[in-house]
Design a protein around this motif. Structure first.
Motif, short mmCIF file in Angstrom:
data_model
loop_
_atom_site.label_atom_id
_atom_site.label_comp_id
_atom_site.label_asym_id
_atom_site.label_seq_id
_atom_site.Cartn_x
_atom_site.Cartn_y
_atom_site.Cartn_z
N MET A 85 0.84 -1.20 0.00
CA MET A 85 0.00 0.00 0.00
C MET A 85 0.87 1.24 0.00
N ILE A 86 0.40 2.28 -0.67
CA ILE A 86 1.08 3.57 -0.68
C ILE A 86 0.07 4.64 -0.27
N PHE A 87 0.46 5.46 0.69
CA PHE A 87 -0.35 6.62 1.05
C PHE A 87 0.41 7.87 0.63
N VAL A 88 -0.28 8.76 -0.09
CA VAL A 88 0.38 9.97 -0.57
C VAL A 88 -0.47 11.20 -0.24
N ASP A 89 0.14 12.13 0.48
CA ASP A 89 -0.46 13.44 0.72
C ASP A 89 0.45 14.44 0.04
N PRO A 90 0.28 14.63 -1.27
CA PRO A 90 1.24 15.44 -2.03
C PRO A 90 1.09 16.92 -1.73
N PRO A 91 2.10 17.71 -2.09
CA PRO A 91 1.96 19.16 -1.95
C PRO A 91 0.72 19.67 -2.67
N TYR A 92 0.01 20.62 -2.04
CA TYR A 92 -1.20 21.16 -2.64
C TYR A 92 -0.89 22.31 -3.59
N MET A 93 0.36 22.78 -3.56
CA MET A 93 0.82 23.86 -4.45
C MET A 93 0.02 25.15 -4.26
N MET A 105 6.23 12.02 3.45
CA MET A 105 5.67 11.59 4.74
C MET A 105 5.49 12.71 5.76
N GLY A 106 6.11 13.89 5.55
CA GLY A 106 5.97 14.94 6.55
C GLY A 106 6.46 14.47 7.90
N SER A 107 5.63 14.59 8.93
CA SER A 107 6.03 14.23 10.28
C SER A 107 5.73 12.77 10.63
N GLY A 108 5.39 11.95 9.64
CA GLY A 108 5.38 10.51 9.84
C GLY A 108 4.12 9.87 10.37
N THR A 109 2.97 10.50 10.22
CA THR A 109 1.74 9.91 10.75
C THR A 109 1.45 8.54 10.14
N TYR A 111 11.57 17.51 9.44
CA TYR A 111 10.37 16.68 9.52
C TYR A 111 10.73 15.20 9.68
N VAL A 112 11.81 14.77 9.03
CA VAL A 112 12.25 13.38 9.20
C VAL A 112 12.64 13.12 10.65
N ASP A 113 13.26 14.10 11.27
CA ASP A 113 13.64 13.96 12.68
C ASP A 113 12.40 13.86 13.57
N ILE A 114 11.38 14.67 13.29
CA ILE A 114 10.12 14.58 14.04
C ILE A 114 9.50 13.20 13.85
N ALA A 115 9.49 12.72 12.62
CA ALA A 115 8.92 11.40 12.32
C ALA A 115 9.65 10.31 13.09
N LYS A 116 10.97 10.40 13.14
CA LYS A 116 11.75 9.38 13.86
C LYS A 116 11.38 9.37 15.34
#
Length: 257
Positions: free
Chosen positions: A26-34, A217-221, A242-247
């Motif tokens: 499965m892939i979840f994508v919340d792409p930039p809204y621009m 992934m942003g903050s990794g939800t 954001y990767v650090d927050i996710a970790k």
């Protein structure tokens, strides 16, 4: 992958090239809204400028569409034959994503309305209050046999969703509050999704042990929801903060299991 999650910092397109075809369930994508720099919004009762970062700035209609089509093409390569993809967005991004998915011959299964009972008001009083986002759920191809945990969705306990009635089929409108403050204790991301939303998605369309990807992934939800529910996760973001927050969030979730 020996561990239950792996995080990458960098350009998603370059990192995705490292994975072979048919990797993810499965892939979840919340792409930039621009939409950054395009106006104002309401935050905590105040009018604020929409400026999430350079990653959210539009390059124009054609460039934005090609960006969405590019990552959707790569995601289709990476999905297993029976895999599915969830794409989250608002009218700013979801229409071009949907059109690109049709061009790429994804097989669309549902569109979901995520209704936010606690949405912020419209301060300008010139428009309807924006109180929902949408999601497209699609299969890699029409020939596949996707996972749908029907019984878990029908008989599960969703006490905070007033739309879901006990022991009745789950509808395509979900009432889930916007992200609560306690889910931002390690830091904030401007488009962070609530854990309840991602847990519902993951429990509906994957099985324990499945491998899930979030390329923005942003903050990794997505990763937190995966770990909490016995799935494996790969997340990518080009922002080290954001990767650090996710970790931190993923390690905290592991500790609480």
């Amino acid at each position: 992958m020996k561990q239950d999650y792996q995080l990458y910092t960098g350009d998603s397109f370059e990192i995705l090239k490292k994975f072979p075809d048919d990797t993810f369930d499965m892939i979840f994508v919340d792409p930039p809204y621009m939409i950054s720099g395009a106006g104002t919004s309401c935050h905590n009762g105040h009018l604020v400028s929409i400026n999430k970062g350079q990653w959210d700035k539009s390059g124009g209609i054609d460039a934005d569409f090609e960006f969405h089509k590019r990552w959707l093409t790569e995601c289709k390569r990476l999905l297993k034959p029976d895999g599915t993809i969830w794409v989250s967005g608002t009218y700013h991004s979801l229409y071009p994503c949907g059109f690109a998915m049709m061009e790429l011959k994804y097989h669309i299964l549902n569109d979901i309305i995520w209704f936010k009972p606690n949405a912020s008001p419209n301060i300008s009083c010139r428009y309807f209050t924006a109180s929902h986002e949408s999601l497209i759920w699609a299969r890699k191809s029409k020939k596949g046999h996707h996972t749908f945990n029907y019984k878990a969705m029908k008989e599960g306990d969703f006490p905070k969703d007033f739309i879901k009635k006990p022991n009745l089929q789950m509808r395509s409108v979900w009432a889930i509050n916007a992200t609560p403050p306690e889910e931002k204790k390690f830091g904030r991301h401007p488009t962070q999704k609530p854990l309840a939303l991602l847990e519902r998605i993951i429990n509906a369309s994957t099985n324990k042990g499945d491998l899930i990807l979030d390329p923005f992934m942003g903050s990794g939800t997505t990763g937190v929801a995966a770990i909490r529910n016995g799935r494996r996760f790969i997340g990518i973001d080009n922002c080290a903060e954001y990767v650090d927050i996710a970790k931190h969030r993923l390690e905290d979730s592991r500790r609480l299991l």
